[in-house]
Scaffold this motif. Structure first.
Motif, PDB file in Angstrom:
ATOM      1  N   ARG A  21       0.863  -1.340   0.136  1.00  0.00           N
ATOM      2  CA  ARG A  21       0.149   0.059   0.054  1.00  0.00           C
ATOM      3  C   ARG A  21       0.834   1.173  -0.030  1.00  0.00           C
ATOM      4  O   ARG A  21       0.677   2.095  -0.767  1.00  0.00           O
ATOM      5  CB  ARG A  21      -0.887  -0.031   1.203  1.00  0.00           C
ATOM      6  N   GLU A  22       1.808   1.261   0.787  1.00  0.00           N
ATOM      7  CA  GLU A  22       2.947   2.422   1.043  1.00  0.00           C
ATOM      8  C   GLU A  22       3.527   2.642  -0.409  1.00  0.00           C
ATOM      9  O   GLU A  22       3.638   3.702  -0.848  1.00  0.00           O
ATOM     10  CB  GLU A  22       4.005   2.202   1.956  1.00  0.00           C
ATOM     11  N   GLN A  48       3.635   5.758  -3.134  1.00  0.00           N
ATOM     12  CA  GLN A  48       4.476   6.619  -3.723  1.00  0.00           C
ATOM     13  C   GLN A  48       4.901   6.548  -5.233  1.00  0.00           C
ATOM     14  O   GLN A  48       5.431   7.125  -5.611  1.00  0.00           O
ATOM     15  CB  GLN A  48       5.721   6.311  -2.750  1.00  0.00           C
TER      16      GLN A  48
END
Ligand code: ASP
Length: 312
Positions: free
Chosen positions: A233-234, A238
């Motif tokens: 998810r992170e 980005q």
């Protein structure tokens, strides 16, 4: 040229010769009878020790379109499961007198080793995280069709560069054809001294709008021994290429298989900027050109190895 093991073995004229030949083969794919007799009577052995959808099917189609006979070997369901080594398998299959072996392996350097064990020509269809030269050729072909030429184009390769054989082969092929390459991803997924390959390195997508071409990579989870990003998810937050980040004039590429919602959002996969389908189609004509380059006009190899005893 006897083998295709690495893009490093090809200079710009050699790459352009293969691409020009591939272009002439598009006409064959458009015919009702999609076959020419160029490699009639030649044998191509597809040796796949790792999963593949596009590469394996397109090598098979390419060989058949040139009228070669194809033997498909997948490690699952074979004597590899009984412990037969790569060398013994290659020597066993050499009893069938293949003219060319296409090899995919999870191990770096496997294609180079196979080339030393067989009198046949060898094509590297992906060796671990090292190289995937025919992917690079079909990508360059696709871009030439779209842009005319790569000279001066800015190409950003985004994602898991560390584990990607596509990144390595493509950086070499793109730069040989005059493009400026930037790799971008989390610092943990960019190898050290990447610049020695002739590219620039970025760790954020802030300057992505400068790119003419955005080439997204899949997270190579099968090659990860550690956790390289805090979470998927992170990572997506980005580095995902989505409708907000992709410009209207940019070209979007991906070698497949795509993890929808991770490196690419669904909207960009189906956008007019995406040439992912064209990349797959180019795979057939470019691999026809590679087989033709290696086999046409070359006499059949003489066996130089004693076949190992064949196990059941
Ligand atoms: N199909 C490409 C390869 O075999 C890319 C990927 O798997 O992500 O390397």
């Amino acid at each position: 040229m006897r083998h295709l093991l690495s893009i490093a073995d090809l200079d710009r004229p050699a790459i352009e010769r293969i691409l020009d030949r591939a272009k002439t083969f598009t006409e064959v794919s458009e015919r009702e009878i999609k076959k020419v007799p160029a490699l009639r009577g030649r044998r191509v052995l597809n040796l796949f020790y790792e999963a593949s959808t596009r590469t394996r099917s397109s090598f098979e189609l390419a060989a058949k379109s040139l009228s070669a006979d194809v033997i498909n070997f997948a490690s699952s369901g074979s004597s590899v499961e009984k412990g037969e080594s790569l060398k013994d398998t290659v020597q066993t299959m050499s009893a069938y007198r293949p003219d060319l072996i296409v090899i995919r392996s999870p191990h770096v350097g496997a294609a180079q080793l196979v080339a030393g064990w067989t009198p046949a020509s060898v094509v590297n269809a992906g060796d671990g995280k090292h190289e995937h030269p025919t992917q690079a050729l079909l990508d360059v072909y696709t871009l030439r069709e779209r842009l005319g030429a790569l000279d001066g184009a800015s190409i950003w390769i985004v994602g898991d560069v560390l584990h990607s054989r596509v990144a390595r082969s493509n950086i070499m092929a793109f730069t040989k054809l005059g493009a400026k390459v930037t790799v971008c991803g989390p610092p943990t997924l960019i190898p050290r001294a990447m610049e020695t390959l002739g590219c620039e390195v970025e760790y954020t997508l802030d300057r992505l709008p400068e790119a003419d071409v955005v080439y997204a990579l899949r997270m190579q989870k099968e090659r990860m021994t550690d956790s390289f990003v805090p979470s998927i998810r992170e990572y997506a937050a980005q580095y995902q290429i989505n409708g907000r980040r992709l410009g209207a004039r940019q070209v979007l590429m991906h070698p497949g298989p795509v993890n929808r919602g991770v490196e690419l959002s669904a909207e960009v996969i189906d956008s007019p900027q995406a040439v992912i389908g064209q990349q797959v189609a180019a795979g057939v004509v470019v691999r026809m050109a590679v087989l033709y380059e290696l086999l046409a006009g070359r006499s059949a190899p003489q066996p130089a190895v004693t076949p190992a005893p064949v196990s059941a």
